[in-house]
Design an enzyme around this catalytic site. Structure first.
Site, mmCIF file in Angstrom:
data_model
loop_
_atom_site.group_PDB
_atom_site.id
_atom_site.type_symbol
_atom_site.label_atom_id
_atom_site.label_comp_id
_atom_site.label_asym_id
_atom_site.label_seq_id
_atom_site.Cartn_x
_atom_site.Cartn_y
_atom_site.Cartn_z
ATOM 1 N N VAL A 175 0.998 -1.214 -0.058
ATOM 2 C CA VAL A 175 -0.001 -0.205 -0.077
ATOM 3 C C VAL A 175 1.017 1.087 -0.028
ATOM 4 O O VAL A 175 0.577 2.059 -0.709
ATOM 5 C CB VAL A 175 -0.887 0.020 1.208
ATOM 6 C CG1 VAL A 175 -1.914 1.234 1.210
ATOM 7 C CG2 VAL A 175 -1.803 -1.356 1.155
ATOM 8 N N GLU A 204 -3.495 -10.497 3.357
ATOM 9 C CA GLU A 204 -2.748 -9.888 4.546
ATOM 10 C C GLU A 204 -1.462 -10.653 4.929
ATOM 11 O O GLU A 204 -1.421 -11.692 4.370
ATOM 12 C CB GLU A 204 -3.726 -10.110 5.832
ATOM 13 C CG GLU A 204 -4.704 -8.930 5.833
ATOM 14 C CD GLU A 204 -4.540 -7.693 5.717
ATOM 15 O OE1 GLU A 204 -3.714 -7.236 6.457
ATOM 16 O OE2 GLU A 204 -5.003 -6.816 5.033
ATOM 17 N N LYS A 240 -13.403 -4.837 9.567
ATOM 18 C CA LYS A 240 -14.040 -3.829 8.689
ATOM 19 C C LYS A 240 -15.584 -3.503 9.209
ATOM 20 O O LYS A 240 -16.239 -2.734 9.305
ATOM 21 C CB LYS A 240 -13.896 -4.434 7.213
ATOM 22 C CG LYS A 240 -12.575 -4.423 6.837
ATOM 23 C CD LYS A 240 -12.395 -5.136 5.281
ATOM 24 C CE LYS A 240 -11.037 -5.001 4.917
ATOM 25 N NZ LYS A 240 -10.948 -5.802 3.907
HETATM 26 N N1 NAP Z 1 -2.319 -5.086 0.706
HETATM 27 C C1 NAP Z 1 -3.846 -4.583 0.593
HETATM 28 O O1 NAP Z 1 -4.442 -4.785 -0.483
HETATM 29 C C2 NAP Z 1 -4.324 -3.845 1.629
HETATM 30 C C3 NAP Z 1 -5.712 -3.273 1.267
HETATM 31 C C4 NAP Z 1 -6.204 -2.359 2.458
HETATM 32 C C5 NAP Z 1 -5.742 -2.196 3.766
HETATM 33 N N2 NAP Z 1 -4.381 -2.733 3.988
HETATM 34 C C6 NAP Z 1 -3.819 -2.551 5.076
HETATM 35 O O2 NAP Z 1 -2.794 -1.618 4.621
HETATM 36 C C7 NAP Z 1 -1.725 -1.991 5.754
HETATM 37 C C8 NAP Z 1 -0.380 -2.225 5.040
HETATM 38 O O3 NAP Z 1 -0.623 -3.544 4.121
HETATM 39 P P1 NAP Z 1 0.562 -3.894 3.032
HETATM 40 O O4 NAP Z 1 -0.202 -4.982 2.375
HETATM 41 O O5 NAP Z 1 1.019 -2.575 2.297
HETATM 42 O O6 NAP Z 1 1.680 -4.574 3.903
HETATM 43 P P2 NAP Z 1 3.081 -4.923 3.609
HETATM 44 O O7 NAP Z 1 3.282 -5.006 2.186
HETATM 45 O O8 NAP Z 1 3.469 -6.191 4.274
HETATM 46 O O9 NAP Z 1 4.157 -3.753 3.711
HETATM 47 C C9 NAP Z 1 4.195 -3.448 5.481
HETATM 48 C C10 NAP Z 1 5.081 -2.249 5.624
HETATM 49 O O10 NAP Z 1 5.180 -1.994 6.755
HETATM 50 C C11 NAP Z 1 6.606 -1.646 7.255
HETATM 51 N N3 NAP Z 1 6.635 -2.051 8.735
HETATM 52 C C12 NAP Z 1 6.388 -3.243 9.422
HETATM 53 N N4 NAP Z 1 6.339 -2.793 10.871
HETATM 54 C C13 NAP Z 1 6.850 -1.732 10.874
HETATM 55 C C14 NAP Z 1 7.342 -0.960 12.101
HETATM 56 N N5 NAP Z 1 7.265 -1.646 13.327
HETATM 57 N N6 NAP Z 1 7.840 0.328 11.811
HETATM 58 C C15 NAP Z 1 7.984 0.809 10.483
HETATM 59 N N7 NAP Z 1 7.788 0.063 9.355
HETATM 60 C C16 NAP Z 1 7.071 -1.122 9.712
HETATM 61 C C17 NAP Z 1 7.311 -2.864 6.445
HETATM 62 O O11 NAP Z 1 8.812 -2.488 6.566
HETATM 63 P P3 NAP Z 1 9.831 -3.267 5.548
HETATM 64 O O12 NAP Z 1 9.602 -2.908 4.151
HETATM 65 O O13 NAP Z 1 11.219 -2.732 6.043
HETATM 66 O O14 NAP Z 1 9.524 -4.753 5.752
HETATM 67 C C18 NAP Z 1 6.558 -2.696 5.079
HETATM 68 O O15 NAP Z 1 7.100 -1.558 4.334
HETATM 69 C C19 NAP Z 1 -2.110 -3.081 6.978
HETATM 70 O O16 NAP Z 1 -2.584 -2.497 8.004
HETATM 71 C C20 NAP Z 1 -3.156 -3.706 5.783
HETATM 72 O O17 NAP Z 1 -4.284 -4.334 6.554
HETATM 73 C C21 NAP Z 1 -3.848 -3.409 2.890
#
Ligand code: NAP
Length: 395
Positions: free
Chosen positions: A15, A182, A197
């Site tokens: 995201v 997720e 949600k």
């Molecule tokens: N993916 C979807 O389609 C979607 C849709 C709606 C909502 N969401 C929500 O959006 C959020 C992000 O999802 P995502 O899919 O983008 O996750 P993701 O691809 O797993 O990315 C997570 C990011 O968070 C960083 N991170 C994790 N722990 C951290 C910390 N303690 N301090 C600083 N950075 C940290 C990671 O760093 P590194 O890069 O260094 O590992 C990574 O860049 C979640 O809450 C999810 O539920 C996702």
């Protein structure tokens, strides 16, 4: 010229990178990312290394940063970041439904105490504008129900099972590769993600604030080939449906798989799309559909919140503040299909009535009515050889 809004971004995964892309392709928004806090500094990034830090305070203590955008996949760290930002009177945008659902009351209090906005449109149906719609358009007590498919990952899996004959694990792997799942996929398949949600929707639709444990959820992890064949024989597919509905000033809510006939509106919602049916006393049915997962689509909802902050938008929590006083109830009978094997059978005393019982070598099922409150206490339902699906004959 108006000063550019400076953003401090937490997370640069699916995201976070989606937001970066859409921000750089959207002319109409006067905002730029100043700093990005991530967890693993050793990871290779697609943009200039100078953006990145692992020190939260470089964003939280930077007086130039107006808006904190929290897009990480950890719950406790996200809550700490969001709370600290609100305490410093920095507006916050988040997509983290689990963090929001688990800390809703505390987040409401922080917004009030520090008089600072917190927006989270992307947390519910990614690209579908649901929260602002519920707050602004359905700003009255005539809304009767909100139901839909709120989880893009399981919808992708179910579409690939029913339309392409794919195996469950294969479809899940693909959903993960495409960034729809997720980080912990059990949140999707066990229907926890759509429950978080639904909890957020309940606040904005009916002014009801619950804890995640208050809402019954049952996922698709026990889906068997026999259940899929049974659905096909009935000209139906299976969708994971979240629903909340008001009846006589009481609201019930659940997240469960349901048989959906091929002519049903929800059957139009395929792959990573989400679909939402709103029902109002006079507006009757309205249907919203859009991408419910994925970097750019979720990033576009995050960007829309950032844009809303530029004209001082904030949620007024109208339904909560109207003191609608709808009660929350689980005293409602639902018709369910339950398949099982010889070893673990559903306890028939748990049912209000049973209308169909089919037992044949290798495939047993019953159809009966069971109370929503009772479902939470049925141990047999937790056994992986049992699977439950709502029938179409329900409220
Ligand atoms: N993916 C979807 O389609 C979607 C849709 C709606 C909502 N969401 C929500 O959006 C959020 C992000 O999802 P995502 O899919 O983008 O996750 P993701 O691809 O797993 O990315 C997570 C990011 O968070 C960083 N991170 C994790 N722990 C951290 C910390 N303690 N301090 C600083 N950075 C940290 C990671 O760093 P590194 O890069 O260094 O590992 C990574 O860049 C979640 O809450 C999810 O539920 C996702």
């Amino acid at each position: 010229m108006e000063r550019k809004i400076k953003l401090g971004l937490f997370g640069f995964g699916c995201v976070g990178q989606g937001l970066y892309n859409v921000l750089h392709q959207t002319m109409g928004i006067n905002a730029e990312i100043k700093r990005i806090c991530i967890k693993h500094p050793e990871k290779k990034r697609p943009i200039d290394a100078g953006f990145f830090t692992t020190r939260r305070d470089e964003i939280l203590n930077d007086p130039e940063i107006d808006v904190v955008v929290e897009l990480i996949d950890e719950v406790d760290a996200a809550f700490e970041i969001v709370s600290a930002a609100l305490r410093k009177k920095k507006a916050v945008v988040s997509a983290n439904k689990k963090m929001i659902a688990e800390n809703f009351e505390a987040l409401l209090n922080l917004q009030r105490e520090y008089n600072t906005p917190f927006l989270y449109e992307a947390s519910c149906c990614a690209s579908i504008p649901v929260i602002r719609n519920l707050e602004e358009y359905y700003d009255n007590d005539l809304l009767t129900s909100v139901e839909g498919i709120l989880n893009g990952s399981t919808n992708y899996i179910l579409t690939h099972i029913f339309e392409h004959g794919q195996a469950f694990d294969e479809a899940l792997k693909k959903a993960q590769e495409l960034g729809y799942a997720e980080s912990d996929p059990s949140l999707d398949v066990k229907a926890l993600d759509p429950k978080y949600k639904l909890l957020i929707i309940l606040v904005h639709a009916f002014g009801i604030l619950l804890k995640p444990d208050d809402i019954f959820n049952y996922g698709i992890q026990n889906l068997k080939d026999a259940d899929i064949r049974h659905a096909r024989e009935k000209n139906a597919c299976i969708k994971l449906v979240a629903k909340c509905k008001k009846m006589d000033n009481k609201v019930f809510a659940y997240c469960m798989p349901r048989f959906v006939s091929l002519s049903d509106t929800l059957n139009k919602v395929t792959n990573e799309y989400n679909g939402l049916l709103m029902e109002g006393a006079f507006s009757e049915h309205q249907f919203f559909m859009g991408k419910g997962a994925g970097g750019n689509s979720t990033g576009s909802a995050v960007l829309s919140d950032i844009s809303a902050l530029t004209y001082q938008y904030r949620y007024e929590y109208k339904k909560l503040n109207q003191h609608l006083n709808y009660g929350f109830t689980q005293d409602i009978d639902l018709e369910v299909y339950v398949s099982y094997n010889e070893k673990v059978k559903p306890n028939q005393r748990d049912f209000v009535s049973i209308s169909v019982k089919h037992e044949s070598p290798g495939f047993n099922y019953l159809i009966g009515k069971i109370n929503l409150a009772r479902l939470k206490q049925c141990d047999w339902l937790q056994n992986e050889s049992v699977n439950m699906v709502l029938t179409e004959n329900n409220y």
